[in-house]
Design a protein around this motif. Structure first.
Motif, short mmCIF file in Angstrom:
data_model
loop_
_atom_site.label_atom_id
_atom_site.label_comp_id
_atom_site.label_asym_id
_atom_site.label_seq_id
_atom_site.Cartn_x
_atom_site.Cartn_y
_atom_site.Cartn_z
N TYR A 169 5.43 -54.64 30.56
CA TYR A 169 5.81 -56.04 30.76
C TYR A 169 6.17 -56.69 29.42
CZ TYR A 169 5.91 -60.89 32.06
OH TYR A 169 6.34 -62.18 32.26
N GLY A 170 7.26 -57.43 29.41
CA GLY A 170 7.66 -58.17 28.22
C GLY A 170 8.31 -57.32 27.16
N SER A 171 8.50 -56.03 27.43
CA SER A 171 9.18 -55.17 26.47
C SER A 171 10.45 -54.65 27.11
CB SER A 171 8.28 -53.99 26.06
OG SER A 171 8.26 -53.00 27.08
N ASN A 172 11.36 -54.12 26.28
CA ASN A 172 12.58 -53.52 26.84
C ASN A 172 12.45 -52.00 26.91
OD1 ASN A 172 12.69 -52.83 24.18
ND2 ASN A 172 14.59 -53.93 23.71
N PHE A 173 11.18 -51.52 26.88
CA PHE A 173 10.96 -50.07 26.88
C PHE A 173 11.19 -49.48 28.27
CE2 PHE A 173 8.40 -46.34 27.67
CZ PHE A 173 8.72 -45.53 26.59
N SER A 174 11.79 -48.32 28.30
CA SER A 174 11.86 -47.54 29.53
C SER A 174 11.86 -46.06 29.16
CB SER A 174 13.11 -47.88 30.35
OG SER A 174 14.28 -47.55 29.61
N MET A 175 11.27 -45.23 30.02
CA MET A 175 11.26 -43.80 29.78
C MET A 175 12.67 -43.24 29.98
SD MET A 175 8.20 -42.72 28.94
CE MET A 175 8.43 -40.94 29.16
N ALA A 176 13.01 -42.24 29.19
CA ALA A 176 14.31 -41.59 29.33
C ALA A 176 14.50 -41.09 30.76
CB ALA A 176 14.41 -40.42 28.35
N GLY A 177 15.63 -41.45 31.35
CA GLY A 177 15.91 -41.04 32.72
C GLY A 177 15.15 -41.82 33.77
N GLY A 178 14.29 -42.76 33.34
CA GLY A 178 13.44 -43.50 34.29
C GLY A 178 12.36 -42.63 34.89
N PHE A 179 11.94 -41.58 34.17
CA PHE A 179 10.97 -40.62 34.71
C PHE A 179 9.56 -40.93 34.21
CE2 PHE A 179 14.88 -37.79 34.55
CZ PHE A 179 15.17 -37.99 35.89
N TRP A 180 8.63 -41.04 35.18
CA TRP A 180 7.23 -41.36 34.87
C TRP A 180 6.28 -40.29 35.38
CZ3 TRP A 180 6.15 -45.42 31.72
CH2 TRP A 180 7.20 -46.34 31.50
N GLY A 181 6.82 -39.12 35.71
CA GLY A 181 5.98 -38.02 36.16
C GLY A 181 6.78 -36.74 36.21
N VAL A 182 6.07 -35.63 36.38
CA VAL A 182 6.72 -34.33 36.48
C VAL A 182 5.89 -33.44 37.40
CG1 VAL A 182 5.57 -33.28 34.47
CG2 VAL A 182 7.88 -32.52 35.14
N GLN A 183 6.56 -32.55 38.12
CA GLN A 183 5.89 -31.70 39.09
C GLN A 183 6.51 -30.31 39.03
OE1 GLN A 183 6.41 -33.05 43.14
NE2 GLN A 183 4.48 -32.14 43.81
N SER A 184 5.66 -29.28 39.15
CA SER A 184 6.16 -27.91 39.16
C SER A 184 6.83 -27.61 40.50
CB SER A 184 5.01 -26.93 38.92
OG SER A 184 5.40 -25.60 39.21
N LEU A 185 7.99 -26.97 40.46
CA LEU A 185 8.67 -26.57 41.70
C LEU A 185 8.04 -25.33 42.31
CD1 LEU A 185 12.40 -27.14 40.65
CD2 LEU A 185 11.05 -28.52 42.24
N SER A 186 7.52 -24.45 41.47
CA SER A 186 6.91 -23.22 41.98
C SER A 186 5.48 -23.45 42.47
CB SER A 186 6.90 -22.13 40.89
OG SER A 186 6.12 -22.55 39.77
N ASN A 187 4.84 -24.49 41.94
CA ASN A 187 3.46 -24.82 42.32
C ASN A 187 3.35 -26.33 42.43
OD1 ASN A 187 0.72 -25.30 42.54
ND2 ASN A 187 0.13 -23.70 41.09
N PRO A 188 3.71 -26.91 43.59
CA PRO A 188 3.77 -28.37 43.72
C PRO A 188 2.43 -29.08 43.50
CG PRO A 188 4.95 -27.30 45.52
CD PRO A 188 4.19 -26.22 44.81
N ASP A 189 1.33 -28.32 43.48
CA ASP A 189 0.03 -28.93 43.20
C ASP A 189 -0.24 -29.01 41.71
OD1 ASP A 189 -0.31 -29.20 45.88
OD2 ASP A 189 -1.76 -27.58 46.11
N THR A 190 0.77 -28.75 40.90
CA THR A 190 0.71 -28.95 39.45
C THR A 190 1.60 -30.14 39.11
OG1 THR A 190 0.35 -26.60 39.01
CG2 THR A 190 1.19 -27.94 37.19
N TYR A 191 1.01 -31.20 38.58
CA TYR A 191 1.81 -32.40 38.30
C TYR A 191 1.06 -33.31 37.32
CZ TYR A 191 -1.19 -33.78 42.25
OH TYR A 191 -2.25 -33.95 43.11
N ALA A 192 1.81 -34.28 36.82
CA ALA A 192 1.22 -35.31 35.96
C ALA A 192 2.05 -36.58 36.11
CB ALA A 192 1.20 -34.87 34.50
N SER A 193 1.40 -37.71 35.89
CA SER A 193 2.09 -39.00 35.81
C SER A 193 1.62 -39.69 34.54
CB SER A 193 1.77 -39.87 37.03
OG SER A 193 0.38 -40.17 37.08
N TRP A 194 2.35 -40.69 34.10
CA TRP A 194 1.99 -41.34 32.84
C TRP A 194 2.45 -42.78 32.80
CZ3 TRP A 194 4.95 -36.73 32.84
CH2 TRP A 194 6.34 -36.91 32.81
N SER A 195 1.89 -43.47 31.84
CA SER A 195 2.32 -44.81 31.47
C SER A 195 2.48 -44.80 29.95
CB SER A 195 1.28 -45.85 31.93
OG SER A 195 1.71 -47.15 31.62
N VAL A 196 2.56 -45.96 29.34
CA VAL A 196 2.65 -46.02 27.88
C VAL A 196 1.68 -47.07 27.37
CG1 VAL A 196 5.02 -45.21 27.63
CG2 VAL A 196 4.60 -47.63 28.07
#
Length: 349
Positions: free
Chosen positions: A234-261
């Motif tokens: 809030y109040g900043s012009n920051f955004s993650m590259a591509g608008g991506f805030w998480g990642v998930q494995s395609l071979s193992n969908p139960d492997t993932y992470a999300s993040w903030s800053v």
């Protein structure tokens, strides 16, 4: 933030899923003879959270008994400068137990405090509550429901930090997630957390407590994980590259992470809000998180309370683990037994 920005941010946050429909309540400590005065002594907020509790089985071979329950997150404890040094905030925290917990689980209300606070719609029924202290551990620990200890106890203020580095990899085998895509992940994650609690061992050397009488966790659903992103940016012009805030494995969908800053103090840190990975998948997942940070101009990645089995692997991937002196996680338990015998699972950002 300026005062105006702070107020505007709260107005915008308070209509989001984690706070709406009565889940967020602001409390003030005010004189009984003038309860609606704006010249109150101090204030705080609570956020009602969908949570789970697991009790050990009666037979050693059976699964844990898992139940849906309610917990509360406590935030924004504040005393105006003119009112400080008189014990108001501590007394407010003592009284807070009486409006968030089930009173059947509390001791007798102290006679010296007069009559108990009124029970409030949309509050109560909490089996535990959590907060993150930036004033040390003793203040909240001393603020129990009888005013003499028995308050929130410190648990696992552990951080693991990586410098992002310069190595770059391809995206094959991984799916980047937007804020919208993360919503579906939380529902999936909640189901996995429930199964995990059913099968967690009653005794485990990695636990904070020796032999827990209960295992508890807040769930990331209902906006709890999601609100970390708009609040942080809030109040900043920051955004993650591509608008991506998480990642998930395609071979193992139960492997993932999300993040903030974490924007303050600068420079920004990518802070992981939720992480699930086996020992085999963890190095690849961390590499993708570092990649997301690097593509967004962030030089450091931080994870709170990485499970013990992954800390050795974290060290081999360049992670350094240490005990934080701020943002101390603290928990109080209202169920059978004592707080010190309850294990807080997924004590993350």
């Amino acid at each position: 933030l300026s005062l105006a920005e702070y107020i505007t941010r709260d107005e915008e946050m308070d209509v989001l899923e984690h706070a709406k429909e009565g889940k967020m309540i602001t409390w003030v400590l005010a004189p009984r003879e003038n309860p609606t005065t704006l010249d109150f002594m101090c204030a705080c907020r609570t956020y009602k959270r969908a949570s789970l509790v697991a009790y050990p089985p009666s037979s050693p071979s059976g699964p844990n008994s898992v139940h849906e329950t309610t917990s509360y997150g406590v935030a924004a404890v504040f005393t105006p400068p003119s009112k400080r040094g008189r014990g108001y905030a501590r007394h407010m925290m003592c009284l807070l137990h009486w409006v968030t917990a089930s009173r059947d689980n509390l001791p007798e209300f102290p006679e010296a405090w007069g009559t108990p606070p009124e029970e409030v719609a949309d509050a109560g029924g909490g089996l535990f509550s959590v907060l993150w202290s930036d004033v040390g551990e003793e203040f909240y620990r001393s603020a129990g429901p009888e005013g003499k200890g028995g308050g929130w106890e410190k648990r696992g203020p552990v951080s693991t930090v990586w410098e992002v580095g310069t190595e770059e990899g391809d995206d094959e085998g991984w799916k980047w997630l937007t804020q919208e895509q993360l919503k579906g992940l939380w529902d999936h994650d909640a189901g996995l957390i429930r199964k995990e609690l059913e099968n967690m061992l009653v005794k485990n050397e990695s636990y904070e407590v020796g032999r827990p009488t209960a295992l508890v966790t807040c769930l990331p659903t209902n906006g709890v994980a999601a609100f970390q992103i708009p609040r942080a940016t809030y109040g900043s012009n920051f955004s993650m590259a591509g608008g991506f805030w998480g990642v998930q494995s395609l071979s193992n969908p139960d492997t993932y992470a999300s993040w903030s800053v974490e924007m303050q103090p600068p420079p920004p840190t990518l802070i992981v809000t939720r992480l699930r990975a086996s020992k085999d998948m963890f190095p690849g997942l961390i590499a993708k998180i570092k990649q997301a940070a690097r593509r967004s101009g962030i030089r450091k990645v931080e994870v709170w309370n990485l499970q013990a089995g992954l800390r050795d692997i974290a060290e081999k991937t360049g992670g350094q683990t240490f005990i934080r002196s701020e943002h101390l996680p603290q928990i109080v338990w209202y169920g059978p037994g004592t707080t010190k015998n309850v294990e807080w699972v997924h004590n993350e950002k």
